[in-house]
Design an enzyme around this catalytic site. Structure first.
Site, PDB file in Angstrom:
ATOM      1  N   CYS A  96      45.683  43.703  60.176  1.00  0.00           N
ATOM      2  CA  CYS A  96      45.199  45.059  59.883  1.00  0.00           C
ATOM      3  C   CYS A  96      45.613  45.970  61.036  1.00  0.00           C
ATOM      4  O   CYS A  96      46.799  46.143  61.279  1.00  0.00           O
ATOM      5  CB  CYS A  96      43.694  45.075  59.634  1.00  0.00           C
ATOM      6  SG  CYS A  96      42.706  44.408  60.973  1.00  0.00           S
TER       7      CYS A  96
ATOM      8  N   ARG B 193      39.409  43.711  60.403  1.00  0.00           N
ATOM      9  CA  ARG B 193      39.356  43.689  58.940  1.00  0.00           C
ATOM     10  C   ARG B 193      40.072  42.455  58.408  1.00  0.00           C
ATOM     11  O   ARG B 193      39.676  41.863  57.410  1.00  0.00           O
ATOM     12  CB  ARG B 193      40.003  44.959  58.373  1.00  0.00           C
ATOM     13  CG  ARG B 193      39.162  46.210  58.547  1.00  0.00           C
ATOM     14  CD  ARG B 193      39.900  47.455  58.078  1.00  0.00           C
ATOM     15  NE  ARG B 193      40.874  47.955  59.055  1.00  0.00           N
ATOM     16  CZ  ARG B 193      41.683  48.993  58.849  1.00  0.00           C
ATOM     17  NH1 ARG B 193      41.643  49.626  57.696  1.00  0.00           N
ATOM     18  NH2 ARG B 193      42.518  49.392  59.786  1.00  0.00           N
TER      19      ARG B 193
END
Lengths: 281, 150
Positions: free
Chosen positions: A239, A244
């Site tokens: 990410c 994430r």
């Protein structure tokens, strides 16, 4: 939670409520907002701050074995403790903390399905009382990056090989290069917008429902397989800084049981800035 | 710091000094106390988003408005409870800028929070978000100034 490859990696809020006083269990809150735990947390839970406690202050890297052991001792966590993580934003930082614990091969680490939001939505109690536990007894192995962490050069080799898959879990706007951070977040930190060549885009939060719990095994399988992220491949997720993508890593590894999944924590803040690396828009 | 002090309204200067004297843990406690004390919106702004300005650069939905009485400003900022860091910062700005003139607000250095040592407790990502808040308050102050002079 039936149908998941490793259902034991997930507990629900009721399970946590029943184990608040279980000395074999340590509940750990890890949030994006550093003050959220202090504003109110699950009774008995301890806080781990990803910036101050999981990252090395000097090198862009994670803490080493010795500091991980110290951290475990200070949180009252022993090698045989069941550690249950929960947090804000669909457990995004909770899965990041779990991933760091797995770099040190902590055996029993789980996620509270639905995270902080679900606990609160169910009207369960919060407290500002910070618990104190007897020091843990912890012997950690050296950090094992090879199994679940990918580095820049490995990603570069990865995208030139067959039998591999790369999943970009950022927002569609970041993937196309329109933005350098999620919508609504300050734009920062990379000289170029776009994605790593060959990556497909499956935003991380598409793995959860509105109440922050994970989607069913069937839904998740379909979500990833439809974009070519299948269990027969060597998979890397990335990410912006690796938080994430640790959420997606958790889904692929524990809920779907993919045998080879790594998280590239250098992610776009490294790749988008690095000299000599190709991008796509 | 002497240059900075003279550039800050007295109330904000006192808050900066309070944070300066605090260690890392105390800074976080202070920020949480401010977050707890963020005043609720006055009746005419509650449920009236159209009368407020959204701070778009903030990761959390933050809304700000200003009122002027005899050239003295009162800021109102709405921040959800799930974002205590931003809330705390918003509350100390509201408190520190209470009764300031638009000129006072515009004279505040955009990086004054470094003097408070907030960069020691908040990551660059977190700092980045909150730094936009003051910029929005300055925009509101500029508008008040234009009204007054226009």
């Amino acid at each position: 939670m039936s149908g998941y490859a490793h259902p034991e990696a997930l507990v629900d809020t009721a399970w946590v409520a029943e184990h608040l006083n279980d000395p074999k269990v340590r509940i750990v809150e890890c949030d994006e907002d550093i003050l959220l735990y202090d504003q109110g947390h699950i009774p008995g839970a301890v806080k781990i701050d990803w910036v101050g406690e999981l990252n090395d202050p000097i090198i862009r890297d994670y803490l080493d074995r010795e500091r991980f052991e110290q951290l475990m001792v200070s949180k009252g966590i022993s090698n045989d403790t069941t550690v249950v993580f929960y947090g804000d934003k669909h457990n995004w930082w909770a899965t990041y903390a779990l991933w760091v614990f797995k770099l040190f091969e902590h055996p029993d680490a789980r996620i509270m399905n639905g995270g902080r939001a679900k606990w609160i939505a169910e009207g369960r109690p919060l407290t500002r009382e910070v618990p104190s536990y007897p020091p843990g007894e912890y012997r950690a192995p050296e950090r094992n990056d090879a199994a679940i962490r990918a580095f820049r050069d490995q990603v570069l080799a990865h995208i030139r090989q067959s039998g591999t898959a790369l999943v970009d879990v950022r927002s569609p706007q970041e993937y196309t290069g329109e933005r350098l951070h999620m919508p609504e977040y300050p734009q920062e930190g990379a000289l170029r917008g776009g994605h790593i060549p060959t990556a497909v885009n499956i935003p991380w939060a598409s793995a959860v429902r509105e109440d922050s719990t994970f989607k069913s095994a069937d839904e998740l399988r379909e979500l990833y397989a439809s974009k070519g992220i299948t269990p027969d491949k060597d998979v890397i997720a990335y990410c912006r800084i690796g938080e994430r993508s640790s959420h997606t890593w958790f889904v692929l590894k524990y809920l779907l049981g993919y045998p080879k999944v790594r998280n590239y924590d250098g992610s776009w803040t490294e790749w988008g800035n690095a000299v000599g690396l190709p991008i796509e828009k | 710091m002497s240059d900075l002090s003279s550039a800050l309204p007295p109330r904000l200067r006192a808050i900066v000094a309070e944070f300066q004297a605090a260690d890392r843990a105390e800074k976080l406690e202070l920020l949480l106390e401010y977050s707890d004390r963020l005043p609720p919106l006055p009746d005419h702004l509650r449920n009236n988003r159209a009368a407020m300005e959204q701070v778009h650069e903030c990761a959390t939905p933050v809304y700000a408005a200003v009122e002027s009485h005899d050239g003295r400003l009162t800021f109102h900022i709405d921040v959800p409870e799930e974002s205590p860091t931003v809330r705390g910062y918003a509350a100390l700005l509201c408190d520190g800028l209470e009764g300031a003139t638009p000129e006072d607000v515009l004279a505040i250095p955009g990086d004054f929070f470094y003097a408070m040592g907030l960069h020691q407790v908040l990551s660059p990502q977190r700092l980045n978000g909150i730094s936009y808040l003051l910029a929005y308050l300055k925009r509101l102050a500029t508008r008040e100034l234009a009204k007054r002079n226009g």
